[in-house]
Design an enzyme around this catalytic site. Structure first.
Site, PDB file in Angstrom:
ATOM      1  N   THR A 119       6.919  34.109  14.255  1.00 59.15           N
ATOM      2  CA  THR A 119       8.350  33.923  14.531  1.00 59.15           C
ATOM      3  C   THR A 119       9.222  34.238  13.318  1.00 59.15           C
ATOM      4  OG1 THR A 119       9.972  32.178  14.979  1.00 59.15           O
ATOM      5  CG2 THR A 119       7.924  31.466  14.010  1.00 59.15           C
ATOM      6  N   ASP A 120      10.476  34.608  13.584  1.00 60.83           N
ATOM      7  CA  ASP A 120      11.441  34.823  12.493  1.00 60.83           C
ATOM      8  C   ASP A 120      11.746  33.532  11.739  1.00 60.83           C
ATOM      9  OD1 ASP A 120      12.970  33.530  14.456  1.00 60.83           O
ATOM     10  OD2 ASP A 120      14.477  35.119  14.643  1.00 60.83           O
ATOM     11  N   GLU A 121      11.429  32.379  12.363  1.00 65.65           N
ATOM     12  CA  GLU A 121      11.786  31.095  11.736  1.00 65.65           C
ATOM     13  C   GLU A 121      11.015  30.845  10.443  1.00 65.65           C
ATOM     14  OE1 GLU A 121      12.352  27.705  14.200  1.00 65.65           O
ATOM     15  OE2 GLU A 121      13.121  28.893  15.867  1.00 65.65           O
ATOM     16  N   TYR A 143       7.955  22.732  13.125  1.00 66.08           N
ATOM     17  CA  TYR A 143       7.484  23.894  13.912  1.00 66.08           C
ATOM     18  C   TYR A 143       7.309  25.106  13.004  1.00 66.08           C
ATOM     19  CZ  TYR A 143       7.889  28.195  16.626  1.00 66.08           C
ATOM     20  OH  TYR A 143       7.697  29.470  17.112  1.00 66.08           O
ATOM     21  N   LYS A 147       3.913  27.172  11.670  1.00 66.14           N
ATOM     22  CA  LYS A 147       3.743  28.606  11.978  1.00 66.14           C
ATOM     23  C   LYS A 147       3.556  29.393  10.675  1.00 66.14           C
ATOM     24  CE  LYS A 147       4.021  30.548  15.463  1.00 66.14           C
ATOM     25  NZ  LYS A 147       2.975  30.882  16.481  1.00 66.14           N
TER      26      LYS A 147
HETATM   27  P1  NAD Z   1       5.399  28.503  25.403  1.00 67.99           P
HETATM   28  O1  NAD Z   1       5.691  27.137  24.888  1.00 67.99           O
HETATM   29  O2  NAD Z   1       6.093  29.006  26.618  1.00 67.99           O
HETATM   30  O3  NAD Z   1       3.838  28.646  25.694  1.00 67.99           O
HETATM   31  C1  NAD Z   1       2.862  28.172  24.817  1.00 67.99           C
HETATM   32  C2  NAD Z   1       1.519  28.286  25.537  1.00 67.99           C
HETATM   33  O4  NAD Z   1       0.486  27.836  24.637  1.00 67.99           O
HETATM   34  C3  NAD Z   1       1.418  27.408  26.801  1.00 67.99           C
HETATM   35  O5  NAD Z   1       0.811  28.135  27.834  1.00 67.99           O
HETATM   36  C4  NAD Z   1       0.546  26.246  26.356  1.00 67.99           C
HETATM   37  O6  NAD Z   1      -0.190  25.650  27.413  1.00 67.99           O
HETATM   38  C5  NAD Z   1      -0.358  26.935  25.338  1.00 67.99           C
HETATM   39  N1  NAD Z   1      -0.938  25.984  24.372  1.00 67.99           N
HETATM   40  C6  NAD Z   1      -0.286  25.039  23.655  1.00 67.99           C
HETATM   41  N2  NAD Z   1      -1.151  24.370  22.879  1.00 67.99           N
HETATM   42  C7  NAD Z   1      -2.372  24.926  23.098  1.00 67.99           C
HETATM   43  C8  NAD Z   1      -3.663  24.686  22.571  1.00 67.99           C
HETATM   44  N3  NAD Z   1      -3.882  23.723  21.664  1.00 67.99           N
HETATM   45  N4  NAD Z   1      -4.683  25.467  23.000  1.00 67.99           N
HETATM   46  C9  NAD Z   1      -4.484  26.438  23.935  1.00 67.99           C
HETATM   47  N5  NAD Z   1      -3.281  26.684  24.476  1.00 67.99           N
HETATM   48  C10 NAD Z   1      -2.242  25.949  24.057  1.00 67.99           C
HETATM   49  O7  NAD Z   1       5.619  29.470  24.168  1.00 67.99           O
HETATM   50  P2  NAD Z   1       6.242  30.935  24.068  1.00 67.99           P
HETATM   51  O8  NAD Z   1       7.704  30.811  23.939  1.00 67.99           O
HETATM   52  O9  NAD Z   1       5.632  31.787  25.104  1.00 67.99           O
HETATM   53  O10 NAD Z   1       5.699  31.346  22.617  1.00 67.99           O
HETATM   54  C11 NAD Z   1       4.427  32.004  22.481  1.00 67.99           C
HETATM   55  C12 NAD Z   1       4.200  32.335  21.015  1.00 67.99           C
HETATM   56  O11 NAD Z   1       5.273  33.162  20.538  1.00 67.99           O
HETATM   57  C13 NAD Z   1       4.178  31.113  20.094  1.00 67.99           C
HETATM   58  O12 NAD Z   1       3.174  31.309  19.138  1.00 67.99           O
HETATM   59  C14 NAD Z   1       5.556  31.100  19.453  1.00 67.99           C
HETATM   60  O13 NAD Z   1       5.515  30.510  18.170  1.00 67.99           O
HETATM   61  C15 NAD Z   1       5.851  32.582  19.367  1.00 67.99           C
HETATM   62  N6  NAD Z   1       7.284  32.971  19.385  1.00 67.99           N
HETATM   63  C16 NAD Z   1       8.117  32.479  20.345  1.00 67.99           C
HETATM   64  C17 NAD Z   1       9.449  32.918  20.390  1.00 67.99           C
HETATM   65  C18 NAD Z   1      10.415  32.408  21.441  1.00 67.99           C
HETATM   66  O14 NAD Z   1      11.603  32.685  21.339  1.00 67.99           O
HETATM   67  N7  NAD Z   1       9.982  31.706  22.467  1.00 67.99           N
HETATM   68  C19 NAD Z   1       9.903  33.828  19.437  1.00 67.99           C
HETATM   69  C20 NAD Z   1       9.027  34.302  18.459  1.00 67.99           C
HETATM   70  C21 NAD Z   1       7.703  33.866  18.462  1.00 67.99           C
HETATM   71  O1  DAU Z   2      13.579  32.319  16.563  1.00 64.82           O
HETATM   72  C1  DAU Z   2      12.405  32.301  17.313  1.00 64.82           C
HETATM   73  C2  DAU Z   2      12.213  30.914  17.844  1.00 64.82           C
HETATM   74  O2  DAU Z   2      13.162  30.742  18.881  1.00 64.82           O
HETATM   75  C3  DAU Z   2      10.820  30.631  18.347  1.00 64.82           C
HETATM   76  O3  DAU Z   2       9.911  30.738  17.287  1.00 64.82           O
HETATM   77  C4  DAU Z   2      10.745  29.225  18.966  1.00 64.82           C
HETATM   78  O4  DAU Z   2       9.466  29.007  19.524  1.00 64.82           O
HETATM   79  C5  DAU Z   2      11.796  29.124  20.040  1.00 64.82           C
HETATM   80  O5  DAU Z   2      11.816  27.800  20.553  1.00 64.82           O
HETATM   81  C6  DAU Z   2      13.174  29.487  19.501  1.00 64.82           C
HETATM   82  O6  DAU Z   2      13.663  28.489  18.569  1.00 64.82           O
HETATM   83  P1  DAU Z   2      15.210  28.049  18.535  1.00 64.82           P
HETATM   84  O7  DAU Z   2      15.285  26.701  17.957  1.00 64.82           O
HETATM   85  O8  DAU Z   2      16.058  29.102  17.949  1.00 64.82           O
HETATM   86  O9  DAU Z   2      15.486  28.037  20.123  1.00 64.82           O
HETATM   87  P2  DAU Z   2      16.186  26.985  21.089  1.00 64.82           P
HETATM   88  O10 DAU Z   2      16.278  27.647  22.427  1.00 64.82           O
HETATM   89  O11 DAU Z   2      15.578  25.624  21.020  1.00 64.82           O
HETATM   90  O12 DAU Z   2      17.653  26.901  20.473  1.00 64.82           O
HETATM   91  C7  DAU Z   2      18.452  28.069  20.331  1.00 64.82           C
HETATM   92  C8  DAU Z   2      19.764  27.655  19.691  1.00 64.82           C
HETATM   93  O13 DAU Z   2      20.503  26.862  20.636  1.00 64.82           O
HETATM   94  C9  DAU Z   2      19.610  26.782  18.472  1.00 64.82           C
HETATM   95  O14 DAU Z   2      20.657  27.079  17.549  1.00 64.82           O
HETATM   96  C10 DAU Z   2      19.796  25.356  18.998  1.00 64.82           C
HETATM   97  C11 DAU Z   2      20.776  25.550  20.133  1.00 64.82           C
HETATM   98  N1  DAU Z   2      20.636  24.616  21.268  1.00 64.82           N
HETATM   99  C12 DAU Z   2      19.439  24.467  21.854  1.00 64.82           C
HETATM  100  C13 DAU Z   2      19.259  23.632  22.924  1.00 64.82           C
HETATM  101  C14 DAU Z   2      17.902  23.455  23.565  1.00 64.82           C
HETATM  102  C15 DAU Z   2      21.762  23.929  21.757  1.00 64.82           C
HETATM  103  O15 DAU Z   2      22.879  24.069  21.229  1.00 64.82           O
HETATM  104  N2  DAU Z   2      21.594  23.096  22.814  1.00 64.82           N
HETATM  105  C16 DAU Z   2      20.391  22.903  23.418  1.00 64.82           C
HETATM  106  O16 DAU Z   2      20.297  22.099  24.367  1.00 64.82           O
END
Ligand code: NAD
Ligand code: DAU
Length: 331
Positions: A119-121, A143, A147
């Site tokens: 992730t970019d985080e 988180y 990561k």
């Molecule tokens: P998600 O929360 O939708 O899915 C996570 C999946 O991992 C689920 O299916 C869950 O059951 C599985 N899981 C959790 N713990 C586990 C364990 N111990 N063993 C096996 N499976 C397990 O997540 P997502 O948004 O699809 O993110 C997927 C990946 O991409 C993550 O590694 C996240 O850090 C990364 N990522 C997410 C975003 C985003 O914006 N959502 C952006 C950049 C990177």
């Molecule tokens: O940047 C990549 C990341 O993006 C991934 O690595 C994470 O897994 C994913 O959860 C996401 O993280 P963020 O914290 O950026 O996403 P989230 O959707 O939780 O929040 C996006 C922005 O919106 C953040 O500035 C917080 C704000 N927010 C979020 C929620 C859930 C609100 O203002 N209100 C809300 O209820």
């Protein structure tokens, strides 16, 4: 290609598996612990084409059972929600840290190529400009810290053992099947239901939005063309303040501005994320979907797929919302 894809019952992993089966004819085994965020329904379009193993990545026996004769591992499995990591951080160390380590050992024993989805985080917040792959790592939440630790472990397996490990770092994804604890699906479902839209702080935090299929293809690109030991950023084409995202969702759903409610800010809330993706672009990857189009498609998907989100809204998700905001959702 024979792939073990961990965490693919979730949002991005399920999209990646669909793309690999449809566009590349890959032979995929999914390993997923089916936590609150993982649902087998997410894989229903490809269920007859893949093998599914229920199990945790930190369990070496489950990994050995799933790995079969895979040629590569792509790891999506993680605890992913920043707010949950603030409230309950230990699950993040186990899955994101120990789980990644168990997968790496399995890859090392068999000499497999390994792609870590990150992730970019890990770079922390940036006021202006964009992070490159050589920017310092300054994660702010439990988180992103777990990561970051995982990324460093993945790269250490290249430097120490010569394992073909790679890291793909994505910006904020959005699209169908994202669990409605994250900003975009939460706001869409609340707007459609006439519930309040909780905006943290002043609503001016900025995220770099990437349509989920673009990230899926970016990860595929890293898998196929990336150089072992390297990190590749995969950023979206557009950035946007949270409040502008919320206002656009209100327009697309026809809901009223008065639903917006400013709430207490997230602890340690990162102000802005931004990635430079030039290194991955040099390998031929480009994001195809602009935010305006992708958001419209995403709203339409949630409108048309109540079967997917209704069980979530009525169950575990509701309890989470009540604990987090200290009040009930309007039903
Ligand atoms: P998600 O929360 O939708 O899915 C996570 C999946 O991992 C689920 O299916 C869950 O059951 C599985 N899981 C959790 N713990 C586990 C364990 N111990 N063993 C096996 N499976 C397990 O997540 P997502 O948004 O699809 O993110 C997927 C990946 O991409 C993550 O590694 C996240 O850090 C990364 N990522 C997410 C975003 C985003 O914006 N959502 C952006 C950049 C990177
Ligand atoms: O940047 C990549 C990341 O993006 C991934 O690595 C994470 O897994 C994913 O959860 C996401 O993280 P963020 O914290 O950026 O996403 P989230 O959707 O939780 O929040 C996006 C922005 O919106 C953040 O500035 C917080 C704000 N927010 C979020 C929620 C859930 C609100 O203002 N209100 C809300 O209820």
């Amino acid at each position: 290609m024979k792939l073990l894809v961990s965490g693919a019952a979730g949002f991005i992993g399920s999209t990646f598996v669909e793309l690999r089966v449809r566009e590349h004819g890959d032979d995929v085994t999914v390993l997923d612990a089916l936590t609150y965020a993982g649902r087998q329904e997410n894989l229903r379009e490809v269920e007859s084409d893949i093998r599914f193993v229920a199990g945790a990545i930190e369990d070496p026996d489950a990994v050995a059972d799933a790995i079969g004769d895979a040629e590569a591992i792509v790891n999506f499995a993680a605890e992913t929600h920043v707010d949950r990591s603030i409230a309950d951080p230990f699950a993040f160390s186990v899955t994101n840290g120990q789980g990644t380590h168990v997968l790496l050992e399995a890859a090392r024993e068999r000499g497999l190529r390994y792609v870590q989805v990150s992730t970019d985080e890990v770079y922390g917040s940036i006021e202006t400009g964009s992070f490159t792959e050589t920017s310092p790592l300054q994660p702010s939440s439990p988180y992103s810290a777990t990561k970051t630790g995982a990324d460093l472990l993945v790269l250490s397996y290249y430097h120490t053992y010569g394992l073909e490990t790679l890291v793909a770092r994505g910006s904020n994804n959005y699209g169908p099947r994202q669990y409605p604890e994250k900003l975009i699906p939460l706001m869409i479902l609340n707007a459609m239901a006439g519930d309040h839209l909780p905006v943290y702080g002043d609503g001016k935090n900025v995220r770099n939005w990437l349509y989920v299929e673009d990230f899926g293809r970016g990860i595929g690109h890293v898998l196929a063309h990336g150089k072992p030991g390297e990190v590749y950023n995969c950023g979206g084409p557009d950035e946007c303040e949270n409040i502008a995202v919320v206002q656009r969702i209100l327009q697309l759903t026809g809901a009223d501005d008065s639903l917006i409610e400013y709430v207490t800010d997230r602890l340690g809330h990162d102000r802005r994320y931004s990635l430079s993706s030039e290194k991955l672009a040099a390998l031929g990857w480009r994001a195809q979907t602009r935010f305006a189009d992708g958001l419209e498609r995403t709203v339409a998907w949630y409108r048309d797929n109540a079967w997917w989100w209704e069980p979530i809204r009525s169950g575990a998700y509701r309890e989470y919302y009540e604990r987090h905001y200290g009040r009930s959702l309007k039903s």
